[in-house]
Design an enzyme around this catalytic site. Structure first.
Site, PDB file in Angstrom:
ATOM      1  N   HIS A 168      -3.063   5.990   8.546  1.00 24.55           N
ATOM      2  CA  HIS A 168      -2.217   4.737   8.395  1.00 24.55           C
ATOM      3  C   HIS A 168      -2.043   4.207   9.802  1.00 24.55           C
ATOM      4  O   HIS A 168      -3.096   4.563  10.675  1.00 24.55           O
ATOM      5  CB  HIS A 168      -0.806   5.040   7.854  1.00 24.55           C
ATOM      6  CG  HIS A 168      -0.783   5.466   6.500  1.00 24.55           C
ATOM      7  ND1 HIS A 168      -1.073   4.427   5.348  1.00 24.55           N
ATOM      8  CD2 HIS A 168      -0.497   6.787   5.848  1.00 24.55           C
ATOM      9  CE1 HIS A 168      -1.237   5.304   4.314  1.00 24.55           C
ATOM     10  NE2 HIS A 168      -0.727   6.569   4.603  1.00 24.55           N
ATOM     11  N   CYS A 208      -5.603   7.890   2.622  1.00 26.24           N
ATOM     12  CA  CYS A 208      -4.354   8.647   1.753  1.00 26.24           C
ATOM     13  C   CYS A 208      -4.752   8.725   0.249  1.00 26.24           C
ATOM     14  O   CYS A 208      -5.685   9.355  -0.069  1.00 26.24           O
ATOM     15  CB  CYS A 208      -3.118   7.871   2.247  1.00 26.24           C
ATOM     16  SG  CYS A 208      -1.904   9.160   2.000  1.00 26.24           S
TER      17      CYS A 208
END
Lengths: 460, 248
Positions: B198, B98
């Site tokens: 994630h 990310c």
């Protein structure tokens, strides 16, 4: 035209009350959000209009502690106001529709009835629209942590929205703020209205969190990295900014001794024989005491007794006795809360049930369990049952936290898991701590209700 | 007899570790130990020196809030970024998620204002958007050695577009991936990987974790053979997550 009667309001009240009646008649409980939702569709200014019929409103928000603080306030407010004139969204719907539902169930169309106190627990994301409509006299902010990032986005963003919402009110309500949370405390700086801080002033207490779940370590005023003299957990502690000198303000109500649950309020020190455990709950008691001070009340025996009588709040240390087995249920929602709950568990052998769901209300992203400090707080757990839709995420997490695999039992189906734990503990005098996420808690309550262990699933 | 030590570098853990990403470091550390290697985890942040940034065999770079990304970006410009790039050129291994991934691309273009330069490790750039790409994410990696589909959870509004020379990590099976438009997810350059997964990603994708471990061992010049671990919870978690991802 000014003199035309307002028919929207009575119509919305009628509809809302009818829906509530129907739900209660058929389900035996509930009716915490639907009535308000329907009523709001008929009159979108419903909350604003009815709030004018309430003498004083208090809105409570933050990441952890809102429900407990609201409950403590509700319990102690009866020492100042008549119970029948207090409205509170106690059954937990903390969105605007939840507030609307409580209002709709209290007020009757075309009546001049008023209320003395409105107590609203507000979800952080709904905070803005709730205060805009309810126009509170007092706003309580408990803390701000990383919670359900998939629902809320970043902490910084929520904080900004909360700040803007307060600034756009057009008047200055009293703020009751956690002095030990930098973001929350900064709202009191240069504030033109009344500010009542609550915080920890226990010289002997200090816990330098090893897990490092730091959410906000920048100075909310100038952006410089904050320096901490003490960290109690996460980003809560005694801090200052070396650049702009913003520092942790001295609280109006302080926790002076965690062990003995002693507080100091406005110069007076006393002990609260609190039934709710853990440092995180002491903050909730402190917040309640600060609100009481803001209301101009004096801490007397009756007030203390009312606080001390509060036993268990929805999913917070609720107890369920089944034969010799005692279940104690404590809701978990995010890493900081989870860590504080683990730390508050007794230092003697116990068994643990962890229930992790990933429905919308739980937070669909379960990554947060890796920010929970399982490595440090498990010495006394003899067995750990993992259940819920992400039971294996839990088990895997425990494995990597070096917890002995022989202690771990996995069963995704919550009903089956509970049946199993009851069977495995037959005729054993054990205490089982159950830590569920929100929808797992609802499943848990339904299980007990269906098995006949508790009267009403919605009864609080 | 000298003990074989692997150094894992956790980049900016105090600023870039949203939502459990540190689990990736925990998993690599534990698996390497199980495989018989000594592991040293070092935290590299704002006040650590350029020399310290040289030490790792493997770098982990997680996600963070926008404000944090700015502070990290500025800090990397002081020569630390160069150190990381050189190490990657020489074969060091890296996993970025990310925000960390975005900082390793060429630049990030916010909705208003000047673009923020990244390290340019991946030939890609990120454009801020109003689309929230949130939910379970399943990726089919192009490198067969990664052990099959990778499952995780994404949460970003930045859309990453790969340049001509960039290699994606894989194809999106469920979810958005890099930008929700071209079905690509992540980027790979030598032994460096960037992605939006994630989860955290490594605990529930043990084969992917072992893929990274083998790369580390190769970089160190050691034998890459790994004994078989039980991985019962890891595989069950993988299956359970896949099911959750496919149900939505």
């Amino acid at each position: 035209m000014r003199f035309m009667a307002d028919f929207k309001l009575p119509l919305s009240l009628l509809s809302g009350r009818t829906i509530a009646g129907m739900i209660l008649a058929t389900k035996g409980g509930g009716a915490t959000a639907a009535p308000g939702l329907i009523a709001l569709k008929i009159d979108k200014d419903l909350v604003r209009k009815l709030s004018k019929k309430i003498d004083k409103t208090i809105v409570i928000s933050g990441t952890n502690g809102k429900t407990t603080t609201a409950r403590l306030l509700a319990a102690s407010a009866v020492t100042i106001y008549p119970k029948s004139q207090i409205i509170h969204n106690r059954q937990g719907s903390n969105l605007l529709r939840g507030v609307a539902t409580s209002l709709v169930r209290y007020f009757v169309p075309f009546s001049t009835k008023r209320a003395r106190l409105g107590l609203w627990e507000a979800d952080e994301a709904s905070f803005g629209e709730i205060i805009k409509q309810t126009r509170p006299k007092i706003i309580v902010l408990t803390n701000l942590f990383r919670d359900q990032l998939d629902r809320y986005g970043e902490v910084d963003l929520i904080f900004k929205k909360i700040k803007e919402a307060i600034n756009s009110l057009g008047y200055n309500p009293d703020l009751v703020l956690n002095s030990d949370d930098p973001n929350i405390a900064s709202l009191g700086r240069d504030y033109k209205g009344g500010v009542y801080y609550f915080g920890l002033n226990d010289e002997g207490y200090s816990d330098h969190a090893g897990a490092g779940v730091l959410d906000a370590i920048f100075c909310p005023t100038c952006g410089n990295v904050l320096t901490f003299n003490k960290i109690y957990f996460s980003h809560i502690g005694d801090y200052f900014c070396s650049k702009c000198l913003f520092r942790r303000p001295e609280p109006f109500v302080s926790i002076t001794d965690v062990k003995s649950k002693s507080f100091n309020s406005d110069g007076k020190t006393f002990v609260v024989r609190a039934k709710l455990n853990g440092l995180y709950n002491l903050y909730n008691y402190a917040a309640t005491l600060a609100v009481f001070g803001a209301l101009g009340g004096h801490v007397d025996k009756a007030f203390l007794k009312s606080l001390e009588n509060v036993e268990a709040v929805f999913g917070r240390q609720e107890k369920m006795q089944i034969g010799d087995l005692l279940f104690e249920i404590i809701l978990v929602k995010n890493p900081v809360g989870f860590n504080e709950v683990l730390k508050s568990l007794p230092k003697r052998r116990f068994e643990l049930v962890l229930l992790l769901n990933d429905n919308l209300a739980d937070g669909r992203d379960v990554s947060w369990i890796w920010d929970v400090d399982f490595e440090r707080n498990f010495a006394y757990a003899q067995k750990i049952y993992c259940g819920g839709k992400r039971s294996f995420d839990l088990a895997n997490r425990l494995k990597y936290a070096e917890i002995d695999k022989s202690k771990i039992f996995v069963q995704e189906d919550i009903d089956k898991l509970l049946t199993q734990t009851i069977r495995m503990n037959k005729s054993k005098k054990n205490t089982l701590y159950v830590l569920p996420t929100y929808t797992a808690l609802l499943e848990l309550k339904n299980f007990f209700f269906e098995k006949g262990f508790k009267k009403e699933p919605w009864h609080e | 007899m000298s003990e074989k030590t692997v150094v894992l570098g956790f980049l900016y853990p105090d600023l870039m570790s949203t939502y459990g990403d540190r689990g990736n470091v925990i998993v690599l550390q534990k698996r390497l130990s199980e495989y018989g290697y000594k592991v040293k985890v070092i935290r590299l942040s704002i006040s650590d020196s350029k020399n310290d940034f040289q030490k790792p065999d493997f770098y982990f770079f997680g996600g963070g809030q926008d404000q944090n990304q700015g502070a990290v970006s500025r800090n990397l410009k002081r020569g630390k970024g160069e150190v990381i790039l050189e190490k990657i050129e020489s074969g060091a291994v890296l996993l970025s998620i990310c925000g960390g991934y975005q900082l390793l691309c060429k630049y990030y273009q916010p909705k208003t204002g000047e673009k923020i330069n990244g390290l340019g490790l991946f030939d890609a750039y990120t454009q801020a958007s109003d689309t929230r790409m949130v939910g379970n994410l399943i990726v089919s990696p192009f490198d067969g050695r990664m052990g099959g589909e990778i499952v995780g959870f994404e949460n970003h509004s930045g859309k990453t577009f790969l340049g001509k020379t960039a290699e994606p990590l894989g194809r999106v099976i469920r979810g958005h991936g890099n930008n929700g438009d071209d079905q690509t997810e992540g980027a790979v350059y030598k032994n460096a990987i960037g992605c939006y997964l994630h989860g955290p990603v490594l605990p529930k994708n043990p084969k992917f974790a072992d893929f990274l471990i083998k790369k580390i061992l190769k970089y160190k010049g050691w034998d890459m053979k790994l004994k078989k671990l039980e991985d019962d919870f890891e595989n069950a978690s993988h299956k359970q997550s896949l099911r959750a991802a496919l149900e939505t």
